[in-house]
Write a protein that holds these residues in place. Structure first.
Motif, PDB file in Angstrom:
ATOM      1  N   ALA A   1      43.402  26.257  57.524  1.00 55.77           N
ATOM      2  CA  ALA A   1      45.044  26.374  57.498  1.00 55.77           C
ATOM      3  C   ALA A   1      45.488  27.341  56.328  1.00 55.77           C
ATOM      4  CB  ALA A   1      45.501  25.099  57.461  1.00 55.77           C
ATOM      5  N   ILE A   2      44.746  28.471  56.460  1.00 52.88           N
ATOM      6  CA  ILE A   2      45.392  29.720  55.107  1.00 52.88           C
ATOM      7  C   ILE A   2      46.746  29.971  55.698  1.00 52.88           C
ATOM      8  CG2 ILE A   2      44.802  31.452  54.067  1.00 52.88           C
ATOM      9  CD1 ILE A   2      41.794  31.035  54.670  1.00 52.88           C
ATOM     10  N   ARG A   3      47.825  29.892  54.739  1.00 54.62           N
ATOM     11  CA  ARG A   3      49.076  30.461  55.116  1.00 54.62           C
ATOM     12  C   ARG A   3      49.063  32.017  54.882  1.00 54.62           C
ATOM     13  NH1 ARG A   3      51.328  26.030  50.651  1.00 54.62           N
ATOM     14  NH2 ARG A   3      50.715  24.019  51.844  1.00 54.62           N
ATOM     15  N   PRO A   4      50.160  32.319  55.670  1.00 51.30           N
ATOM     16  CA  PRO A   4      50.489  33.851  55.676  1.00 51.30           C
ATOM     17  C   PRO A   4      50.573  34.355  54.454  1.00 51.30           C
ATOM     18  CG  PRO A   4      51.562  32.665  57.464  1.00 51.30           C
ATOM     19  CD  PRO A   4      51.049  31.747  56.662  1.00 51.30           C
ATOM     20  N   GLY A   5      50.044  35.445  53.967  1.00 54.15           N
ATOM     21  CA  GLY A   5      50.003  36.163  52.817  1.00 54.15           C
ATOM     22  C   GLY A   5      49.290  35.460  51.545  1.00 54.15           C
ATOM     23  N   GLU A   6      48.454  34.517  51.883  1.00 52.77           N
ATOM     24  CA  GLU A   6      47.790  33.975  50.674  1.00 52.77           C
ATOM     25  C   GLU A   6      46.666  34.802  50.395  1.00 52.77           C
ATOM     26  OE1 GLU A   6      48.341  29.364  50.489  1.00 52.77           O
ATOM     27  OE2 GLU A   6      47.088  29.677  51.909  1.00 52.77           O
ATOM     28  N   THR A   7      46.270  34.777  49.304  1.00 53.89           N
ATOM     29  CA  THR A   7      44.760  35.447  48.921  1.00 53.89           C
ATOM     30  C   THR A   7      43.691  34.720  48.820  1.00 53.89           C
ATOM     31  OG1 THR A   7      45.347  34.990  46.466  1.00 53.89           O
ATOM     32  CG2 THR A   7      46.114  37.205  47.444  1.00 53.89           C
ATOM     33  N   VAL A   8      42.483  34.983  49.426  1.00 52.89           N
ATOM     34  CA  VAL A   8      41.279  34.419  49.373  1.00 52.89           C
ATOM     35  C   VAL A   8      40.076  34.944  48.652  1.00 52.89           C
ATOM     36  CG1 VAL A   8      39.796  33.375  51.398  1.00 52.89           C
ATOM     37  CG2 VAL A   8      42.377  33.874  51.960  1.00 52.89           C
ATOM     38  N   LEU A   9      39.197  34.026  48.252  1.00 55.19           N
ATOM     39  CA  LEU A   9      37.998  34.291  47.728  1.00 55.19           C
ATOM     40  C   LEU A   9      36.820  33.812  49.020  1.00 55.19           C
ATOM     41  CD1 LEU A   9      35.548  35.226  45.712  1.00 55.19           C
ATOM     42  CD2 LEU A   9      35.944  32.881  44.900  1.00 55.19           C
ATOM     43  N   ASP A  10      36.264  34.353  49.333  1.00 59.06           N
ATOM     44  CA  ASP A  10      35.334  34.219  50.399  1.00 59.06           C
ATOM     45  C   ASP A  10      33.773  34.327  49.543  1.00 59.06           C
ATOM     46  OD1 ASP A  10      33.505  33.836  52.390  1.00 59.06           O
ATOM     47  OD2 ASP A  10      33.881  35.428  53.714  1.00 59.06           O
ATOM     48  N   MET A  11      33.028  33.194  49.185  1.00 57.26           N
ATOM     49  CA  MET A  11      32.038  33.077  48.381  1.00 57.26           C
ATOM     50  C   MET A  11      30.847  33.094  49.202  1.00 57.26           C
ATOM     51  SD  MET A  11      31.045  33.582  45.200  1.00 57.26           S
ATOM     52  CE  MET A  11      29.210  33.746  44.898  1.00 57.26           C
ATOM     53  N   GLY A  12      29.918  33.903  49.086  1.00 60.39           N
ATOM     54  CA  GLY A  12      28.788  33.975  49.794  1.00 60.39           C
ATOM     55  C   GLY A  12      29.094  34.496  51.310  1.00 60.39           C
ATOM     56  N   CYS A  13      29.887  35.462  51.239  1.00 56.49           N
ATOM     57  CA  CYS A  13      30.654  36.051  52.548  1.00 56.49           C
ATOM     58  C   CYS A  13      29.403  36.608  53.563  1.00 56.49           C
ATOM     59  CB  CYS A  13      31.661  37.239  52.244  1.00 56.49           C
ATOM     60  SG  CYS A  13      30.741  38.644  51.488  1.00 56.49           S
ATOM     61  N   GLY A  14      28.351  36.952  52.931  1.00 57.43           N
ATOM     62  CA  GLY A  14      27.173  37.614  54.020  1.00 57.43           C
ATOM     63  C   GLY A  14      27.764  38.843  54.661  1.00 57.43           C
ATOM     64  N   THR A  15      27.793  39.114  55.768  1.00 58.11           N
ATOM     65  CA  THR A  15      28.246  40.306  56.465  1.00 58.11           C
ATOM     66  C   THR A  15      29.926  40.260  56.943  1.00 58.11           C
ATOM     67  OG1 THR A  15      27.787  39.402  58.735  1.00 58.11           O
ATOM     68  CG2 THR A  15      25.893  40.675  57.474  1.00 58.11           C
TER      69      THR A  15
ATOM     70  N   ALA B   1      33.796  28.895  51.349  1.00 54.26           N
ATOM     71  CA  ALA B   1      32.634  29.047  51.274  1.00 54.26           C
ATOM     72  C   ALA B   1      31.924  28.444  52.315  1.00 54.26           C
ATOM     73  CB  ALA B   1      31.878  28.269  49.865  1.00 54.26           C
ATOM     74  N   SER B   2      31.389  29.441  53.178  1.00 54.42           N
ATOM     75  CA  SER B   2      30.891  29.016  54.491  1.00 54.42           C
ATOM     76  C   SER B   2      29.376  29.319  54.408  1.00 54.42           C
ATOM     77  CB  SER B   2      31.617  30.035  55.500  1.00 54.42           C
ATOM     78  OG  SER B   2      30.881  29.813  56.745  1.00 54.42           O
ATOM     79  N   ARG B   3      28.858  27.903  54.871  1.00 58.96           N
ATOM     80  CA  ARG B   3      27.266  27.870  54.932  1.00 58.96           C
ATOM     81  C   ARG B   3      26.595  28.697  53.900  1.00 58.96           C
ATOM     82  NH1 ARG B   3      27.556  29.319  61.535  1.00 58.96           N
ATOM     83  NH2 ARG B   3      28.315  31.251  60.825  1.00 58.96           N
ATOM     84  N   SER B   4      27.168  28.291  52.296  1.00 53.47           N
ATOM     85  CA  SER B   4      26.707  29.173  51.704  1.00 53.47           C
ATOM     86  C   SER B   4      26.421  28.452  50.241  1.00 53.47           C
ATOM     87  CB  SER B   4      27.394  30.337  51.000  1.00 53.47           C
ATOM     88  OG  SER B   4      28.789  30.145  50.749  1.00 53.47           O
ATOM     89  N   MET B   5      26.408  27.042  50.530  1.00 54.55           N
ATOM     90  CA  MET B   5      26.269  26.121  49.268  1.00 54.55           C
ATOM     91  C   MET B   5      24.845  25.580  48.950  1.00 54.55           C
ATOM     92  SD  MET B   5      30.136  24.957  48.554  1.00 54.55           S
ATOM     93  CE  MET B   5      29.666  24.845  46.879  1.00 54.55           C
ATOM     94  N   ALA B   6      24.074  25.955  49.494  1.00 56.78           N
ATOM     95  CA  ALA B   6      22.651  25.578  48.992  1.00 56.78           C
ATOM     96  C   ALA B   6      22.146  26.002  47.633  1.00 56.78           C
ATOM     97  CB  ALA B   6      21.571  25.872  50.349  1.00 56.78           C
ATOM     98  N   VAL B   7      22.926  25.617  46.665  1.00 59.97           N
ATOM     99  CA  VAL B   7      22.778  26.167  45.531  1.00 59.97           C
ATOM    100  C   VAL B   7      21.971  25.067  44.521  1.00 59.97           C
ATOM    101  CG1 VAL B   7      24.659  27.468  45.434  1.00 59.97           C
ATOM    102  CG2 VAL B   7      25.041  25.204  44.811  1.00 59.97           C
ATOM    103  N   ALA B   8      21.385  25.619  43.159  1.00 55.79           N
ATOM    104  CA  ALA B   8      20.661  24.702  42.643  1.00 55.79           C
ATOM    105  C   ALA B   8      21.713  23.647  41.747  1.00 55.79           C
ATOM    106  CB  ALA B   8      20.133  25.553  41.405  1.00 55.79           C
ATOM    107  N   ASP B   9      22.574  24.255  41.480  1.00 55.18           N
ATOM    108  CA  ASP B   9      23.767  23.157  40.602  1.00 55.18           C
ATOM    109  C   ASP B   9      25.136  23.123  41.579  1.00 55.18           C
ATOM    110  OD1 ASP B   9      25.391  21.985  39.015  1.00 55.18           O
ATOM    111  OD2 ASP B   9      24.622  22.908  37.257  1.00 55.18           O
ATOM    112  N   LEU B  10      24.993  22.303  42.419  1.00 58.10           N
ATOM    113  CA  LEU B  10      26.292  22.323  43.513  1.00 58.10           C
ATOM    114  C   LEU B  10      27.336  21.641  42.472  1.00 58.10           C
ATOM    115  CD1 LEU B  10      27.330  21.950  46.338  1.00 58.10           C
ATOM    116  CD2 LEU B  10      26.708  19.596  46.463  1.00 58.10           C
ATOM    117  N   GLN B  11      27.363  20.660  41.582  1.00 62.48           N
ATOM    118  CA  GLN B  11      28.587  20.494  40.936  1.00 62.48           C
ATOM    119  C   GLN B  11      29.014  21.763  40.083  1.00 62.48           C
ATOM    120  OE1 GLN B  11      29.931  16.988  40.006  1.00 62.48           O
ATOM    121  NE2 GLN B  11      31.512  18.675  39.947  1.00 62.48           N
TER     122      GLN B  11
END
Length: 303
Positions: A57-71, A136-146
């Protein structure tokens, strides 16, 4: 009046680190750079992406960080409707695939950044409260989740949305374990994130996204090799004869499952490896696709 004793807090971060340490070694950027050479997603609507963006539900005009964006599965459609997006990934190869697509579609509002979860985000121009929404889509299999969750919370002004596994790792096809007569590999990563966020005073929302995965293989041997590697770690506990019997059951199942990929009727497909003939000829796929259920976890950071 008897007072109920307080429960001892659970160290979810410590449990996660121990859990991750028991898993196989995390992939590095070099792994994904190599994967990017044959990593292809068909140019067709993805129900996973549609569901993710609807729930975000991202609002019109909002800025986004897509972390682990892949392709760019999320960054490209977000940029196409006018959002300014910082698309970050540690793999130069995956970013390169995305940049070519951005150029082809003439999308100028997406800024690729080579950045990992462990990097200094400020040094790469991604500062505190610098975007409205972090995803962060399907990109959170990290060593330190916190630490990863904390970075997303610091960076977002309004909202954070992530997806995590509800069962086994998406790289593990649990049908293999059933076919081979082994205990299933179950992770439930999202429970760790939910509890860390709740302990941090947030009110995370959870929804579920059902993702259908169509893998293609260049040959029967290619499919056998991939599934054998998938099961190797679980088979370490078995003796030689039991291993041989389990692999024989796996190969019989693959023989029944492998069919011509055809044109896949436009279904998204991931390619694993390249054909010996340079790409010509018939690809194979599993008759029954792998189905993964993702937990979509979202929370507002403006407390």
């Amino acid at each position: 009046m008897t007072q109920t004793p307080a429960l001892a807090p659970i160290d979810w971060s410590g449990r996660w680190k121990a859990f991750q340490a028991a898993r196989r070694r995390s992939d590095d950027a070099a792994y994904w750079d190599e994967r990017s050479k044959t990593f292809t997603v068909a140019d067709a609507p993805s129900t996973y992406v549609e569901d993710f963006l609807r729930l975000a539900a991202i609002r019109p005009g909002e800025t986004v960080l897509d972390m682990g964006c892949g392709t760019g599965a999320l960054s490209i459609p977000l940029g196409a409707v006018g959002h300014k997006v910082v698309a970050a990934d540690f793999s130069a190869g995956m970013l390169g695939v995305m940049e070519r697509t951005l150029a082809e579609k003439a999308i100028a509002s997406v800024r690729p950044v080579q950045m990992s979860w462990e990097d200094d985000w400020e040094a790469r121009g991604v500062g505190e409260k610098s975007v409205d929404v972090c995803v962060a889509s399907r990109s959170m299999a990290v060593a330190d989740l916190q630490a990863a969750l904390d970075k997303l919370c610091r960076t977002a002004r309004r909202r954070v949305c992530v997806t995590l596994a509800t069962g086994s790792s998406p790289r593990m096809d649990n049908r293999v374990f059933r076919v081979m007569g082994l205990p299933e590999d179950v992770a439930r990563d999202y429970l760790f994130a939910f509890n860390m966020l709740a302990d941090g005073g947030f009110c995370p929302e959870v929804s579920y996204i059902r993702s259908v995965r169509h893998d293609r293989f260049s040959s029967r041997e290619d499919a056998r090799e991939r599934y054998r590697k998938m099961a190797e770690q679980a088979l370490d506990q078995l003796g030689a004869s039991a291993r041989a019997a389990a692999f024989a059951r796996l190969e019989r199942w693959l023989d029944e499952q492998l069919v011509s990929a055809g044109d896949e009727a436009g279904a998204p497909a991931k390619l694993h490896g390249a054909r010996e003939d340079g790409g010509a000829g018939e690809w194979l796929r599993l008759k029954d696709p792998q189905i993964t259920t993702w937990a979509f976890v979202a929370w507002d950071v403006g407390r």
